[in-house]
Design a protein around this motif. Structure first.
Motif, short mmCIF file in Angstrom:
data_model
loop_
_atom_site.label_atom_id
_atom_site.label_comp_id
_atom_site.label_asym_id
_atom_site.label_seq_id
_atom_site.Cartn_x
_atom_site.Cartn_y
_atom_site.Cartn_z
N ASP A 188 35.63 49.19 27.48
CA ASP A 188 35.78 48.17 26.43
C ASP A 188 36.20 46.81 26.99
OD1 ASP A 188 35.27 50.21 24.53
OD2 ASP A 188 37.38 50.79 24.57
N ASN A 189 35.62 46.46 28.13
CA ASN A 189 35.94 45.18 28.74
C ASN A 189 34.99 44.09 28.26
OD1 ASN A 189 37.86 46.56 30.11
ND2 ASN A 189 36.97 46.34 32.14
N CYS A 190 35.55 43.05 27.69
CA CYS A 190 34.76 41.89 27.27
C CYS A 190 35.11 40.75 28.21
CB CYS A 190 35.07 41.53 25.82
SG CYS A 190 34.03 40.21 25.17
N LYS A 191 34.34 40.61 29.28
CA LYS A 191 34.67 39.68 30.34
C LYS A 191 34.50 38.22 29.89
CE LYS A 191 35.64 42.59 33.71
NZ LYS A 191 36.98 42.65 34.33
N GLU A 192 35.48 37.41 30.30
CA GLU A 192 35.45 35.98 30.02
C GLU A 192 35.39 35.21 31.33
OE1 GLU A 192 38.71 34.89 27.47
OE2 GLU A 192 38.62 36.79 26.38
N CYS A 252 36.37 43.78 38.09
CA CYS A 252 36.40 42.34 38.40
C CYS A 252 35.63 42.11 39.70
CB CYS A 252 37.84 41.87 38.60
SG CYS A 252 38.94 42.06 37.19
N ASN A 270 45.61 43.84 30.75
CA ASN A 270 44.78 43.12 29.79
C ASN A 270 44.06 41.95 30.44
OD1 ASN A 270 45.39 44.82 27.64
ND2 ASN A 270 47.15 43.60 26.99
N LYS A 298 41.24 43.26 32.56
CA LYS A 298 40.10 43.73 31.77
C LYS A 298 39.20 42.58 31.31
CE LYS A 298 40.82 46.98 28.64
NZ LYS A 298 39.96 48.09 29.05
N LYS A 299 39.79 41.40 31.06
CA LYS A 299 38.97 40.31 30.52
C LYS A 299 38.57 39.26 31.55
CE LYS A 299 42.74 37.42 28.63
NZ LYS A 299 43.29 36.86 27.37
N SER A 300 39.07 39.36 32.78
CA SER A 300 38.74 38.38 33.82
C SER A 300 37.49 38.79 34.59
CB SER A 300 39.91 38.22 34.80
OG SER A 300 41.07 37.77 34.13
N LYS A 301 36.58 37.85 34.78
CA LYS A 301 35.38 38.15 35.57
C LYS A 301 35.70 38.20 37.06
CE LYS A 301 31.70 36.35 32.57
NZ LYS A 301 30.62 35.34 32.43
#
Length: 369
Positions: free
Chosen positions: A189-193, A296, A267, A270-273
């Motif tokens: 459930d990773n939504c990368k930003e 990542c 957290n 999970k969201k860091s590219k």
């Protein structure tokens, strides 16, 4: 020896060592302490506290709180520490002593360890790769502990190389990771930003200034990216880093998060590219293992330990001395990276590390009978 370890591992899996071990066997851990529940120390405590009666010894620190029981915070003064640790060892009579991060405190504690009490030494990285090269006294302390240890553990093959340069004679040396708890959830459930994330401390050896300069150049062509910097702040360096950000005019693109707990850290992973960690020296860092589990793209220093987990151009980029060159993230095939990281994740689980460590504990204790 591999056959013995395999037998002990099977015995542990089948509960052979679970018969009131906690009541009968006492382990004295002498190690640093952190308030973060995801730290090395907390993981070690979680690994052994169900099977053994654990007493934790640490020199005075800025500890805010800990979930660990039976913790003793001793003096930072070497003479007072010696008096206190001698009293604890004499009164508590541990069955096994485990030193983490080998420094002068561990050498002092080792002096008061009864010869009949086995000791395991765990090196972390800078204690074996940096300290002995900068101070003859530090090297003597490390040599004293390692040469009298019943077993030595580390988390990198290069650390084993450095250990063998110091010890005389053969020793049991095991590579055991600290392990990542619930590693599978980091990949789900990773939504990368468009975030570059740094979670290392702000001491000079972690090169946060180099990360900031590299990001400044990077954001000129990639203006929709942001840099998040967490980690233990330094009273001298952190203000300088913030001033750098201000002088570059990128204050709206860089966030200093301060020291955050393990949940918040996960957290951000999970969201860091991109994850970046470029210290001058290091073993296999827990933060790098977490970043791999979170898929990542890892930008890391050109250090031997990093080659054990990072395939340059596949699941990360090995950084040279001049720049992080964050634009190289475009070279990574994310599908291939995820396949490689999935295989690595299987080796980095907390459960696997726990089994290896408890097997070693029981091997050492059985050898004393």
């Amino acid at each position: 020896m591999p056959v013995i370890l395999a037998i002990l591992s099977e015995l542990y899996k089948n509960g052979f060592f679970n018969c009131n071990m906690k009541e009968n066997k006492k382990v004295l851990v002498v190690a640093p302490l952190s308030p973060d529940t995801g730290s090395h120390e907390s993981k070690l405590y979680d690994m052994i506290s169900d099977e053994f009666d654990v007493k934790w010894i640490s020199p005075a620190s800025d500890l805010a709180k800990t979930q660990m029981s039976n913790v003793n915070i001793l003096s930072k003064n070497y003479f007072l520490f010696a008096f206190q640790i001698r009293k604890i060892i004499k009164q508590w009579k541990p069955d096994l002593i485990h030193f983490h991060y080998i420094d002068h405190y561990k050498s002092i504690a080792n002096f008061f360890r009864p010869v009949s009490t086995p000791m395991i030494a765990t090196v972390w990285g800078s204690d074996i790769m940096k300290g002995p090269y900068e101070s003859r006294l530090w090297k003597m302390s490390v040599a004293n502990v390692l040469n009298t240890a019943s077993a030595i553990t580390c988390d990198a093959s290069h650390s084993i190389y450095e250990i063998n340069k110091i010890i005389s004679g053969k020793k049991i040396i095991k590579k055991i990771f600290f392990g990542i708890q619930d590693s599978e959830s980091l990949s789900r459930d990773n939504c990368k930003e468009n975030i570059i994330y740094s979670s290392r401390g702000h001491l000079s050896r972690y090169n946060i200034d180099k990360i900031i300069v590299s990001f400044y150049e990077f954001q000129k062509k990639f203006p929709d990216w942001h840099l998040y910097i967490s980690g233990v702040e330094d009273p001298v360096n952190t203000p300088l880093y913030k001033e750098m950000v201000n002088s570059f005019g990128i204050i709206n693109k860089v966030k200093f998060l301060g020291f955050i707990n393990s949940v918040e850290n996960r957290n951000f992973m999970k969201k860091s590219k991109i994850f970046v960690s470029i210290p001058e020296n290091d073993a296999v860092s827990v933060s790098l293992m977490e970043a791999i589990c979170a898929n990542c793209i890892c930008f890391v220093s050109d250090l031997p330990a990093n080659y054990e987990l990072i395939v340059n151009g596949v699941n990360g980029i090995i950084v040279n001395d001049s720049s992080c060159a964050f634009q190289r993230f475009q070279e990574i095939d994310e599908h291939l990276m995820q396949k490689v990281n999935k295989k690595l994740r299987e080796q980095l689980t907390f459960e696997e590390s726990k089994e290896q460590l408890l097997t070693l504990y029981n091997q050492i204790l059985l050898s004393q009978k």
